[in-house]
Each structure stands twice: as C-alpha cells, then as structure tokens.
Design a protein around this motif. Sequence first.
Motif, PDB file in Angstrom:
ATOM      1  N   CYS A  60       0.859  -1.187   0.000  1.00  0.00           N
ATOM      2  CA  CYS A  60       0.000   0.000   0.000  1.00  0.00           C
ATOM      3  C   CYS A  60       0.888   1.226   0.000  1.00  0.00           C
ATOM      4  O   CYS A  60       1.909   1.273   0.702  1.00  0.00           O
ATOM      5  CB  CYS A  60      -0.901  -0.013   1.232  1.00  0.00           C
ATOM      6  N   GLY A  61       0.503   2.230  -0.789  1.00  0.00           N
ATOM      7  CA  GLY A  61       1.290   3.448  -0.893  1.00  0.00           C
ATOM      8  C   GLY A  61       0.755   4.565  -0.020  1.00  0.00           C
ATOM      9  O   GLY A  61       0.358   4.340   1.130  1.00  0.00           O
ATOM     10  N   HIS A  62       0.689   5.763  -0.589  1.00  0.00           N
ATOM     11  CA  HIS A  62       0.360   6.970   0.170  1.00  0.00           C
ATOM     12  C   HIS A  62      -1.140   7.188   0.321  1.00  0.00           C
ATOM     13  O   HIS A  62      -1.561   8.036   1.103  1.00  0.00           O
ATOM     14  CB  HIS A  62       0.986   8.180  -0.543  1.00  0.00           C
ATOM     15  N   TRP A  63      -1.953   6.441  -0.415  1.00  0.00           N
ATOM     16  CA  TRP A  63      -3.399   6.645  -0.423  1.00  0.00           C
ATOM     17  C   TRP A  63      -4.115   5.482   0.266  1.00  0.00           C
ATOM     18  O   TRP A  63      -4.961   4.816  -0.325  1.00  0.00           O
ATOM     19  CB  TRP A  63      -3.910   6.771  -1.855  1.00  0.00           C
ATOM     20  N   ALA A  64      -3.821   5.236   1.526  1.00  0.00           N
ATOM     21  CA  ALA A  64      -4.411   4.102   2.228  1.00  0.00           C
ATOM     22  C   ALA A  64      -5.931   4.136   2.207  1.00  0.00           C
ATOM     23  O   ALA A  64      -6.589   3.100   2.098  1.00  0.00           O
ATOM     24  CB  ALA A  64      -3.912   4.053   3.672  1.00  0.00           C
ATOM     25  N   GLU A  65      -6.510   5.341   2.315  1.00  0.00           N
ATOM     26  CA  GLU A  65      -7.968   5.464   2.351  1.00  0.00           C
ATOM     27  C   GLU A  65      -8.623   5.063   1.038  1.00  0.00           C
ATOM     28  O   GLU A  65      -9.816   4.733   1.002  1.00  0.00           O
ATOM     29  CB  GLU A  65      -8.377   6.890   2.745  1.00  0.00           C
ATOM     30  N   LEU A  66      -7.865   5.064  -0.053  1.00  0.00           N
ATOM     31  CA  LEU A  66      -8.369   4.628  -1.356  1.00  0.00           C
ATOM     32  C   LEU A  66      -7.898   3.217  -1.696  1.00  0.00           C
ATOM     33  O   LEU A  66      -8.680   2.381  -2.144  1.00  0.00           O
ATOM     34  CB  LEU A  66      -7.899   5.596  -2.447  1.00  0.00           C
TER      35      LEU A  66
END
Length: 284
Positions: free
Chosen positions: A263-269
């Motif tokens: 998972c990268g910088h956009w965990a919520e997505l």
Amino acid sequence: MRTPTPDTELLSSEETSRTIRTPGWKLHFHEAGEGEAVLFLHGSGPGATAWSNFHLNITPLARTHRVLMLDQPGWGESDPLEAAAGGHLRAIEEFLDALGIEKVSLIGNSLGGINAIEFAMVHPERVHRIVTMGTADLTMPHLFSPAGFTLGLQEVYRGYVERTPEVYRRLVQVMSFGDRFMDDELIAERFAAAMRHEEHLDAFVARANAPREAPEWTAARVSAIEHETLLIHGRDDQVVPVEASLRLLAMIPNSRALIFNQCGHWAELERADEFNRAVADFLS
C-alpha cells in the motif's frame, strides 16, 4: 442531509457538495450523515480535493456520523491560500465556527494529518479523536526522510511546476502501490482538476519558498497530545516513509498504528474497505 442505506448506492459529489463563507474564505466542502461530526482533511498534491481523496469513504462513514470533507484553502473549489501554512488552522477553526460545531474528530491524509495534529496542539478542547494516513513527523530535522525530500515528494512538487499530463501520470504512479490507479481517465481528471485552478498551483509554489508559519513540532509537544489517535500508513509509501508513523506512535501516548502491506500513500483509497471498517470501529 441524506444518509445512504447499507449496500445501496454511493453518495455523489454533486448531492453532497456545499459552500460556506467564513471571515477569511469561501470554503467548499462535502457533507452527509448525522451524529458526531468527523472532518476529513485532504493531502497537498496538485489537483487534490476532498472528493478525490475521500470519495470511497464518505458513504460508509455517513451511516453513523456527520461526515464533513473540506477543500482546504488553496485546493479544489475553495478560495486560494496566499498566506503561509498556518492559515489552514485558522480555516479549520472558522469552518467549525460557521457550522456551529464545538468538537470534532479529525481524519487527515498527509498534509491533512499534519494539520489535524497541529489543530489538536493549538485547540485540544475542540478535538475528539485523530486519524492520520501517511503523515510526516515534523520533529525530524529533515523533511520526511533523513536524505531530505523523498522521491514521492519530489514528484508532488514537480506537478506544481511542470504542468503536463506526463508529469501527472508519474505523480499518480508514485502515490500508490501497483497499477490499480494507473487509469488514463483518472489521470486526466486529476490533471484537469489542477488546471482548473492554476492560481492554487502558483500560490503553493510561492508558499513553498516562504518561511513556514505553524506550531513548532517538538517531541515534548507531540507527546503532550492526549487524544486517542489512530496512525494509518502504507508500508510502501514513497511520499512519507512508514517510519514517520512509527515515530509518532512512540511519542503520542494514547495512539495505535495500522500498517497496510503493499500500500502506498493513499491508504484510504487503496485499502478503502479495511480503512472504513477500522476508522468506523475507532470512532465508535
């Protein structure tokens, strides 16, 4: 305001869109649901908006909470931010005052997480709980990594200066893990959103070269935060290394961490379903 029923349609941007005037700004936001207020604060990338960051989160959380997602000044359909970064905290305070909200839980991605922590430092009595995603530890002497700007942060800044579709494709690539978000339509939408408000891009570049006006981060001050805090991070974040949340975990007494692999910088997505369940449980 309408609250969706479980397992039915997703709320749309148009039906949740709102605008409010505060002493300092015209602020655009999205609103849905009823109950305890939760304020989402997006990150700083060019073309970022509350909707682009959190459109997969509003519907599930609006079933139990009053969800507010703010286009912070300098992004989206809100007014530009000409002053230094400290203006974000004033905007949050004015926004809550305008809506008559005394206390709120803050959920912030990247810069939004920094703003959430700083707001809790300055106005602890107005914060219930804190959730951060991919947020930096600004007690460190270097920005986001011992070597200085990370690869992801370099691409973020390049997107403000070199305004071409190719640069924005690279920006989306470093923001997320794998190829899930490497969609031509999504990249075109992000580029178009940035180009609609080039005044935001120009102001960001100007602020980047000015002294930062915001609360000072020290280990003692971060350790004084008493709010329940959930620190979420993607292990493969190329913008803010996962170690940042681990350092915050060590400092904030009443905190816990949730680390997503691949998972990268956009965990919520990128991990929307798991994120929504974890946050709903934490807020309850």
